[in-house]
Design a protein around this motif. Sequence first.
Motif, PDB file in Angstrom:
ATOM      1  N   ASN A 270      53.702  56.949 -82.177  1.00 28.30           N
ATOM      2  CA  ASN A 270      52.778  57.856 -82.860  1.00 28.30           C
ATOM      3  C   ASN A 270      52.570  57.427 -84.314  1.00 28.30           C
ATOM      4  O   ASN A 270      51.448  57.459 -84.818  1.00 28.30           O
ATOM      5  CB  ASN A 270      53.314  59.295 -82.824  1.00 28.30           C
TER       6      ASN A 270
ATOM      7  N   TYR B  86      48.839  56.837 -84.935  1.00 27.36           N
ATOM      8  CA  TYR B  86      48.154  57.908 -85.666  1.00 27.36           C
ATOM      9  C   TYR B  86      48.512  57.959 -87.145  1.00 27.36           C
ATOM     10  O   TYR B  86      47.775  58.530 -87.934  1.00 27.36           O
ATOM     11  CB  TYR B  86      48.484  59.275 -85.055  1.00 27.36           C
TER      12      TYR B  86
ATOM     13  N   ASP C 233      55.729  58.647 -91.971  1.00 29.11           N
ATOM     14  CA  ASP C 233      54.531  57.834 -92.223  1.00 29.11           C
ATOM     15  C   ASP C 233      53.702  58.489 -93.309  1.00 29.11           C
ATOM     16  O   ASP C 233      53.939  59.635 -93.677  1.00 29.11           O
ATOM     17  CB  ASP C 233      53.728  57.654 -90.921  1.00 29.11           C
TER      18      ASP C 233
ATOM     19  N   ILE D  36      49.302  65.976 -89.341  1.00 32.97           N
ATOM     20  CA  ILE D  36      48.861  66.711 -88.152  1.00 32.97           C
ATOM     21  C   ILE D  36      48.406  68.088 -88.599  1.00 32.97           C
ATOM     22  O   ILE D  36      49.148  68.819 -89.257  1.00 32.97           O
ATOM     23  CB  ILE D  36      50.023  66.848 -87.139  1.00 32.97           C
TER      24      ILE D  36
ATOM     25  N   ALA E  73      49.769  70.242 -81.387  1.00 31.65           N
ATOM     26  CA  ALA E  73      50.105  68.835 -81.106  1.00 31.65           C
ATOM     27  C   ALA E  73      51.336  68.716 -80.218  1.00 31.65           C
ATOM     28  O   ALA E  73      51.426  67.807 -79.394  1.00 31.65           O
ATOM     29  CB  ALA E  73      50.323  68.073 -82.419  1.00 31.65           C
TER      30      ALA E  73
ATOM     31  N   TYR F 263      48.141  67.873 -75.126  1.00 36.62           N
ATOM     32  CA  TYR F 263      47.242  67.771 -76.273  1.00 36.62           C
ATOM     33  C   TYR F 263      47.262  66.363 -76.847  1.00 36.62           C
ATOM     34  O   TYR F 263      48.311  65.845 -77.223  1.00 36.62           O
ATOM     35  CB  TYR F 263      47.647  68.771 -77.364  1.00 36.62           C
ATOM     36  N   SER F 264      46.108  65.736 -76.896  1.00 37.43           N
ATOM     37  CA  SER F 264      46.022  64.413 -77.501  1.00 37.43           C
ATOM     38  C   SER F 264      44.665  64.227 -78.148  1.00 37.43           C
ATOM     39  O   SER F 264      43.650  64.621 -77.595  1.00 37.43           O
ATOM     40  CB  SER F 264      46.221  63.332 -76.433  1.00 37.43           C
ATOM     41  N   THR F 265      44.659  63.644 -79.340  1.00 36.75           N
ATOM     42  CA  THR F 265      43.374  63.306 -79.948  1.00 36.75           C
ATOM     43  C   THR F 265      42.997  61.867 -79.576  1.00 36.75           C
ATOM     44  O   THR F 265      41.943  61.384 -79.924  1.00 36.75           O
ATOM     45  CB  THR F 265      43.429  63.444 -81.486  1.00 36.75           C
TER      46      THR F 265
ATOM     47  N   SER G 271      45.431  59.431 -74.479  1.00 36.52           N
ATOM     48  CA  SER G 271      46.709  59.339 -73.764  1.00 36.52           C
ATOM     49  C   SER G 271      47.130  60.688 -73.203  1.00 36.52           C
ATOM     50  O   SER G 271      46.382  61.661 -73.236  1.00 36.52           O
ATOM     51  CB  SER G 271      47.759  58.717 -74.666  1.00 36.52           C
ATOM     52  N   LEU G 272      48.353  60.765 -72.722  1.00 41.90           N
ATOM     53  CA  LEU G 272      48.780  61.929 -71.941  1.00 41.90           C
ATOM     54  C   LEU G 272      49.064  63.178 -72.784  1.00 41.90           C
ATOM     55  O   LEU G 272      49.123  64.279 -72.261  1.00 41.90           O
ATOM     56  CB  LEU G 272      50.024  61.572 -71.113  1.00 41.90           C
ATOM     57  N   GLY G 273      49.295  62.991 -74.075  1.00 40.40           N
ATOM     58  CA  GLY G 273      49.587  64.148 -74.912  1.00 40.40           C
ATOM     59  C   GLY G 273      50.943  64.773 -74.628  1.00 40.40           C
ATOM     60  O   GLY G 273      51.146  65.971 -74.830  1.00 40.40           O
TER      61      GLY G 273
ATOM     62  N   GLY H  11      53.886  63.113 -75.735  1.00 42.81           N
ATOM     63  CA  GLY H  11      54.871  62.422 -76.572  1.00 42.81           C
ATOM     64  C   GLY H  11      55.710  63.364 -77.421  1.00 42.81           C
ATOM     65  O   GLY H  11      56.942  63.322 -77.381  1.00 42.81           O
ATOM     66  N   LEU H  12      55.057  64.230 -78.188  1.00 43.63           N
ATOM     67  CA  LEU H  12      55.804  65.106 -79.095  1.00 43.63           C
ATOM     68  C   LEU H  12      56.623  66.132 -78.313  1.00 43.63           C
ATOM     69  O   LEU H  12      57.822  66.293 -78.539  1.00 43.63           O
ATOM     70  CB  LEU H  12      54.844  65.812 -80.062  1.00 43.63           C
TER      71      LEU H  12
ATOM     72  N   THR I 225      53.511  62.442 -92.081  1.00 37.58           N
ATOM     73  CA  THR I 225      54.313  63.128 -91.064  1.00 37.58           C
ATOM     74  C   THR I 225      55.750  62.636 -91.096  1.00 37.58           C
ATOM     75  O   THR I 225      56.008  61.444 -91.291  1.00 37.58           O
ATOM     76  CB  THR I 225      53.698  62.863 -89.671  1.00 37.58           C
TER      77      THR I 225
END
Lengths: 127, 286
Positions: free
Chosen positions: A43, A47, A72, A77, A83, A88-90, A93-95, A97-98, A118
């Motif tokens: 991420n 991102y 980073d 976010i 998120a 949820y993904s912008t 992808s699968l959304g 991760g978090l 972040t």
Amino acid sequence: MTLKTPSDVAFARQAAARAMGAIGASAIKTTKFVTAVSEIARNAVIYGRGGVISFTQTGPSGRQSVIAVCTDRGPGIEDISAAIADGYSTGKSLGLGLGGAKRLVDRFEITSSSRQGTKVTLECGPR
Amino acid sequence: MPNEVTISSIIINDYERVLTEWLKVQSAEGVKRTDLVSGKESEQQSRDLLSAMAKAMPKEATDDNLDLAEPGWEPVRDALETIAENRTQRGVSTTEMGWFIGALKQPLFKILQGEIGEKPRILMREIWNVTRLIDQISLHAIETLVSKREAIIERQRAEMTEVAAPVVKIWDSIVTVPLIGTLDSFRAQTVMENLLDAIVQWEAEVAIIDITGVSTVDTMVAQHLLKTAAAVRLMGAECVICGISPKIAQTVVNLGVELPNIVTRVDLESGLAYAFERVGVIAGRG
Ligand SMILES: Nc1ncnc2c1ncn2[C@@H]1O[C@H](COP(=O)(O)OP(=O)(O)O)[C@@H](O)[C@H]1O
Ligand SMILES: [Mg+2]
């Protein structure tokens, strides 16, 4: 260590595995932590315009845990709880991760702002 | 020939045939980097590796207990050392190294199919043994190649373990591809394209993706598997993913990834059993 490219993500995974090895963590905990690190590090690359990740050990000997801090200086976010929500993904992808990373570790913290970027903290014990 | 046909007996007794077929596959797959390593050198290296294997095999296990670190495998480790040395100097990539060794699978499968094709269960066991052996040799070769490149900084090493492996035909209408190392970057794409090409070329009905060698399945790898399975299905074939260890299974569940409509099996052997059933080689399991 710096996170800029996909190979840096692979490198972060290896460092995560070594850190878990150093505290004598079980195979399953190691796999979980390494996977969570992979998500967060990627991420930051995708991102967060790249970032930095560090690993430290804490706690009394015999019951140590590993802490990964990933920061980073990206755009941040806007809505953290959205998120983290599954699906949820912008990106394309699968959304997962978090939310997935959160479920994989013993402690998960995230702070984010458009000014500071972040910061994600992951903590994982040996068993 | 001894009465039981195994991978060891084939390599020991059918040495020349295996070698000839291996060299043929090498040139067909374009892994013979004739610009870097001459045909003659390639042949010599192939010959050396095969005879080292033949030397080690009567003594060492090729089943579940396979361990390339055992003393008996020393000839193989030495041969790989020499090959890696030579290829490092010529600038051969890790992928090319992986393909060079991986190309040995196809001839072995073909001979096994010819010799024990009528005994699917024994065949399955031997296919599994061949796969494990060749993958381990391949991985060892790559590791040796990488450690020889002292000039590269450690950081680049992480990516070096990404290996693209060749797709092999195991049986009429069954193809398999092992995924080894990490799946970041464009290699995931390459593996998928190779697999889809192989399905067309061999008119495969079942594609087995063996992820035993993948250490981390994160959401990116999972998404790649989902995409691949969908593409395979679009081509009218079915995708079986095998080699999901219990810890990976648990992690994937924690991530919240679902793999709907994808057949998964614990190891390659049960993946093969499923595929054989599908194409009608054996009816039901026993
Ligand atoms: N480090 C980051 N900087 C900015 N945005 C991020 C960062 N990490 C995650 N995000 C945002 O959160 C969303 C969800 O992330 P994640 O759960 O990992 O799913 P995915 O990576 O599949 O999009 C991302 O699509 C992105 O919009
Ligand atoms: Mg993500």
